[in-house]
Design an enzyme around this catalytic site. Structure first.
Site, PDB file in Angstrom:
ATOM      1  N   SER A   5       0.819  -1.210   0.000  1.00 12.26           N
ATOM      2  CA  SER A   5       0.000   0.000   0.000  1.00 12.26           C
ATOM      3  C   SER A   5       0.856   1.265   0.000  1.00 12.26           C
ATOM      4  CB  SER A   5      -0.886  -0.004   1.242  1.00 12.26           C
ATOM      5  OG  SER A   5      -1.666   1.162   1.261  1.00 12.26           O
TER       6      SER A   5
ATOM      7  N   LYS B 204      -3.580   2.075  -2.201  1.00 12.28           N
ATOM      8  CA  LYS B 204      -3.246   3.180  -1.303  1.00 12.28           C
ATOM      9  C   LYS B 204      -4.350   3.383  -0.262  1.00 12.28           C
ATOM     10  CE  LYS B 204      -2.003   8.034  -1.763  1.00 12.28           C
ATOM     11  NZ  LYS B 204      -0.939   8.005  -0.755  1.00 12.28           N
TER      12      LYS B 204
ATOM     13  N   ALA C 185       6.909  11.078   4.236  1.00 10.76           N
ATOM     14  CA  ALA C 185       5.913  11.691   5.113  1.00 10.76           C
ATOM     15  C   ALA C 185       4.800  12.208   4.211  1.00 10.76           C
ATOM     16  CB  ALA C 185       6.528  12.816   5.923  1.00 10.76           C
TER      17      ALA C 185
ATOM     18  N   CYS D  23       0.241   4.059  10.477  1.00 11.12           N
ATOM     19  CA  CYS D  23       0.940   5.066   9.689  1.00 11.12           C
ATOM     20  C   CYS D  23       1.602   6.077  10.624  1.00 11.12           C
ATOM     21  CB  CYS D  23       0.001   5.790   8.733  1.00 11.12           C
ATOM     22  SG  CYS D  23       0.899   6.996   7.741  1.00 11.12           S
TER      23      CYS D  23
ATOM     24  N   ILE E 269       5.779  -5.358   7.870  1.00 10.58           N
ATOM     25  CA  ILE E 269       5.582  -4.241   8.792  1.00 10.58           C
ATOM     26  C   ILE E 269       5.337  -2.947   8.017  1.00 10.58           C
ATOM     27  CG2 ILE E 269       6.990  -5.201  10.668  1.00 10.58           C
ATOM     28  CD1 ILE E 269       9.339  -3.453   9.656  1.00 10.58           C
TER      29      ILE E 269
HETATM   30  C1  LIG Z   1       5.695   6.509  -0.183  1.00  9.37           C
HETATM   31  C2  LIG Z   1       5.085   5.468   0.716  1.00  9.37           C
HETATM   32  C3  LIG Z   1       3.729   5.545   1.035  1.00  9.37           C
HETATM   33  C4  LIG Z   1       3.150   4.597   1.866  1.00  9.37           C
HETATM   34  N1  LIG Z   1       1.817   4.677   2.115  1.00  9.37           N
HETATM   35  C5  LIG Z   1       1.226   3.708   2.874  1.00  9.37           C
HETATM   36  C6  LIG Z   1      -0.181   3.713   3.070  1.00  9.37           C
HETATM   37  O1  LIG Z   1      -0.914   4.554   2.528  1.00  9.37           O
HETATM   38  N2  LIG Z   1      -0.719   2.739   3.864  1.00  9.37           N
HETATM   39  C7  LIG Z   1       0.052   1.769   4.451  1.00  9.37           C
HETATM   40  O2  LIG Z   1      -0.468   0.907   5.147  1.00  9.37           O
HETATM   41  N3  LIG Z   1       1.384   1.722   4.236  1.00  9.37           N
HETATM   42  C8  LIG Z   1       1.991   2.667   3.468  1.00  9.37           C
HETATM   43  N4  LIG Z   1       3.346   2.600   3.244  1.00  9.37           N
HETATM   44  C9  LIG Z   1       4.140   1.508   3.852  1.00  9.37           C
HETATM   45  C10 LIG Z   1       4.347   0.363   2.868  1.00  9.37           C
HETATM   46  O3  LIG Z   1       3.120  -0.225   2.484  1.00  9.37           O
HETATM   47  C11 LIG Z   1       5.253  -0.729   3.460  1.00  9.37           C
HETATM   48  O4  LIG Z   1       4.653  -1.240   4.613  1.00  9.37           O
HETATM   49  C12 LIG Z   1       6.631  -0.227   3.828  1.00  9.37           C
HETATM   50  O5  LIG Z   1       7.080   0.708   2.897  1.00  9.37           O
HETATM   51  C13 LIG Z   1       7.659  -1.345   3.957  1.00  9.37           C
HETATM   52  O6  LIG Z   1       7.892  -1.997   2.726  1.00  9.37           O
HETATM   53  P1  LIG Z   1       9.087  -1.628   1.716  1.00  9.37           P
HETATM   54  O7  LIG Z   1      10.340  -1.568   2.534  1.00  9.37           O
HETATM   55  O8  LIG Z   1       9.092  -2.696   0.679  1.00  9.37           O
HETATM   56  O9  LIG Z   1       8.754  -0.291   1.152  1.00  9.37           O
HETATM   57  C14 LIG Z   1       3.948   3.549   2.412  1.00  9.37           C
HETATM   58  C15 LIG Z   1       5.305   3.480   2.083  1.00  9.37           C
HETATM   59  C16 LIG Z   1       5.885   4.417   1.241  1.00  9.37           C
HETATM   60  C17 LIG Z   1       7.338   4.298   0.916  1.00  9.37           C
END
Ligand SMILES: Cc1cc2nc3c(=O)[nH]c(=O)nc-3n(C[C@H](O)[C@H](O)[C@H](O)COP(=O)(O)O)c2cc1C
Ligand SMILES: Cc1cc2nc3c(=O)[nH]c(=O)nc-3n(C[C@H](O)[C@H](O)[C@H](O)COP(=O)(O)OP(=O)(O)OC[C@H]3O[C@@H](n4cnc5c(N)ncnc54)[C@H](O)[C@@H]3O)c2cc1C
Ligand code: FES
Lengths: 304, 249
Positions: free
Chosen positions: A23, A47, A72, A132, A192
């Protein structure tokens, strides 16, 4: 190609393969649909949706860190009604289950969104975003206080037409306590979310307008693996979708080895927009080379 | 959109400023000046974010294009080490560029590392028969680049903050001395320069903005900016070029 080795069945989710975008790192798929067929994906975690539209935080909203990034964004989204009428409608043309990420500042926000969004025909599960780090009012408290998390999860379960997965925050003293608090109510866990962090520029000033942001990317993989490893020992049967820094097929195997059932790819979608289909392919080949009949034959092997 | 390009040449053309020529099939889809590429620094996961860099010059005949960038931070310093034969993973072409309008005479204003995309713009306007006057601002003589290249396309004036080359002062100081009728202006440079231009120029204008990016193609919502109507839109897909007054600076 025969991908029997990759098929996975989880509550609400019949996955062609265990790979799905995380997401917030895929928006609602439209941009990626110009690059590849979204039906190739195991699922799509879209998202976050909130009750009212949200603008999010001021810019700068992202900063690079060593093998990772801080964000952020602040859950900018057009609100659940718009998402139902436009974004989720658009995704109906693809043969892929949607996991709707539900966020809010108060319990009522969550239940309104969950109630509405769980009725969309292609939404097969809810991912409850109690974690979040970029939302000041309330958001983070749901993810750090076991009692509040439990109450929220059961309220959302009552209104949801589809299974509810709770997304755990790593920003807690005991991830096991958090998992246990929701473990008997939730249909599954996703873990996570990002870790709270900050970065300064050359003048000693925070780069992000919000000062802190959520750390993601390969830098957080060791943290996530350990948390899943711990939670899996206390909750041997709960479905877990693992995420945090996945960049290669070997990373996926690591997640499966500590006991995840499926995985999500976040940040690396920005680095390489083709990463999801590439990893599905690579994983299939890897299992073939290893002579493994099904991905889950490797599940939990880290404990043996 | 994603493509592996080959470095054909790389030269330092001013203090910390590098010009890199790349060759590859995707050049064919580059049309509008002001669009940008999103460059992956290397194929490890050390740098997870790509770097947005404007397209400075397009050479369709040879499937080549040029970027000009300042080797300032970690990523761009690494890019500056590449040489002929090395490859680079880019997403391209991204964003909306400058609209090419059939005017008689336009003013093109660049500040520092905002100058590069204006070169392809001026080239294309000249091909259309539009007369271009260029005003380029830099901090100091050592930072000046592309003076001759712009000079070959139209009147070119340089301003330096310390007066070591061209006129001492800012681009606006030069513009005040120009005695010509312009139909519109095109600008790229520091936000403050774009703000002053937008507020003081009694002309239609197009400005190119910068924001930190996650994805570069509209999925992460990192690069938003606020419109005069109060909407928050994505700079990487709705911009980076906007009409003067469209975005709150
Ligand atoms: C730009 C960005 C936006 C994110 N927005 C959300 C979100 O809207 N809802 C959510 O549950 N996690 C959000 N996340 C977290 C990711 O879903 C994920 O849990 C986290 O980035 C760890 O995975 P990764 O290391 O592969 O990015 C976001 C992460 C990033 C980088
Ligand atoms: C549409 C667009 C076009 C651009 N065109 C050019 C160009 O033609 N030539 C040029 O030299 N620069 C250009 N820039 C700025 C350029 O992207 C940054 O200078 C560059 O990303 C800095 O990277 P670094 O590795 O040197 O810095 P680092 O400090 O190592 O970068 C860390 C992170 O911060 C981001 N970042 C740092 N400074 C900026 C900035 N000013 N704008 C956006 N992101 C930043 C980087 O992209 C990266 O994600 C452009 C920016 C945008 C948005
Ligand atoms: S950089 Fe991701 S939306 Fe613009």
């Amino acid at each position: 190609m025969n991908r029997e080795a990759l098929k996975i069945s989880l509550p609400g989710l019949e996955l062609k393969n265990p790979v799905m975008p995380a997401s917030g790192c895929f928006s609602f798929g439209e941009e990626f649909s110009k690059l590849y067929d979204l039906s190739e994906l195991g699922a799509i975690m879209v998202k976050a949706a909130t009750h009212e539209p949200r603008i999010g935080n001021r810019t700068p909203r992202v900063a690079e860190t060593s093998s990772g990034m801080l964000n952020a964004i602040g859950l900018q989204n057009p609100g659940v009604d718009h998402i139902l009428d436009h974004e989720l409608k658009f995704l109906e043309q693809y043969d892929v289950p949607i996991i709707a990420n539900v966020a809010g500042s108060e319990i009522d926000d969550y239940t309104i969104v969950a109630d509405k969004i769980s009725k969309a025909p292609n939404v097969k599960a809810i991912e409850l975003n109690i974690s979040c780090p970029n939302v000041k009012e309330g958001g983070i408290q749901f993810g750090t206080d076991p009692e509040t998390a439990r109450r929220l999860t059961s309220r959302v379960k009552e209104v949801s037409d589809v299974p509810v997965y709770v997304k755990l925050s790593p920003n807690v003293t005991s991830i096991v306590d958090m998992a246990l608090s929701v473990g008997d109510i939730a249909d599954g866990l996703t873990m996570i979310n990002t870790l709270v962090g900050m970065r300064l520029d050359g003048n000693g000033q925070p780069i992000l307008s919000n000062v802190t942001g959520g750390l993601s990317g390969p830098a957080i993989k060791p943290v996530s693996l350990n948390m899943i490893y711990q939670v899996r020992q206390h909750l041997p049967h709960i479905p877990i979708i693992g995420m945090g820094g996945i960049a290669t097929a070997d990373d996926i195997l690591d997640y499966i080895s500590v006991g995840a059932d499926a995985v999500a790819i976040g940040t690396m979608n920005f680095t390489d927009p083709m990463i999801c289909p590439a990893l599905i392919e690579a994983l299939d080949e890897k299992l073939g080379e290893m002579g493994v009949g099904h991905l889950h034959d490797l599940k939990g092997r880290a404990y043996k | 959109m994603k493509n592996i390009m080959t470095v054909v040449a790389q030269n330092r053309i001013a203090d910390k400023i590098h010009e890199m020529v790349l060759e590859g099939e995707i050049t064919g889809s580059m049309k509008t000046p002001g669009q940008f590429v999103h460059v992956r620094i290397n194929d490890t996961t050390e740098h997870v974010l790509r770097r947005p860099i404007s397209i400075a010059d397009i050479d369709q005949e040879n499937s080549r294009f040029t970027i000009v960038y300042r080797a300032e931070g970690e990523g761009t310093k690494k890019l500056s080490k590449l040489g002929p034969g090395d490859t680079l993973d880019i997403l391209s072409p991204l964003g909306r560029g400058y609209p090419l309008e059939q005017n008689a005479h336009v003013l093109i204003v660049g500040g520092g590392i905002g100058v590069p995309p204006l070169y392809e713009l001026s080239k294309q306007l000249n091909i259309m028969g539009v007369r271009t006057t260029h005003v380029l601002g830099f901090n100091s003589k050592k930072d000046v680049f592309y003076e001759d290249k712009f000079g070959a396309l139209g009147d070119t004036h340089i301003a330096t903050a310390d007066g070591s080359h061209g006129m001492e002062g800012y681009v606006t100081d030069v513009i005040r001395t120009l005695d010509a009728d312009f139909d519109c202006f095109y600008a790229c440079g520091p936000k403050m320069m774009l703000k002053v231009l937008s507020e003081t120029m009694d002309l239609e204008g197009y400005i190119s903005l910068e924001e930190r990016m996650g994805c570069g193609f509209g999925v992460c919502y990192a690069c938003v900016c606020e419109t005069a109507e109060g909407d928050w839109i994505k700079l990487c897909t709705e911009g980076p070029v906007f009409r003067k007054g469209e975005i709150i600076l």
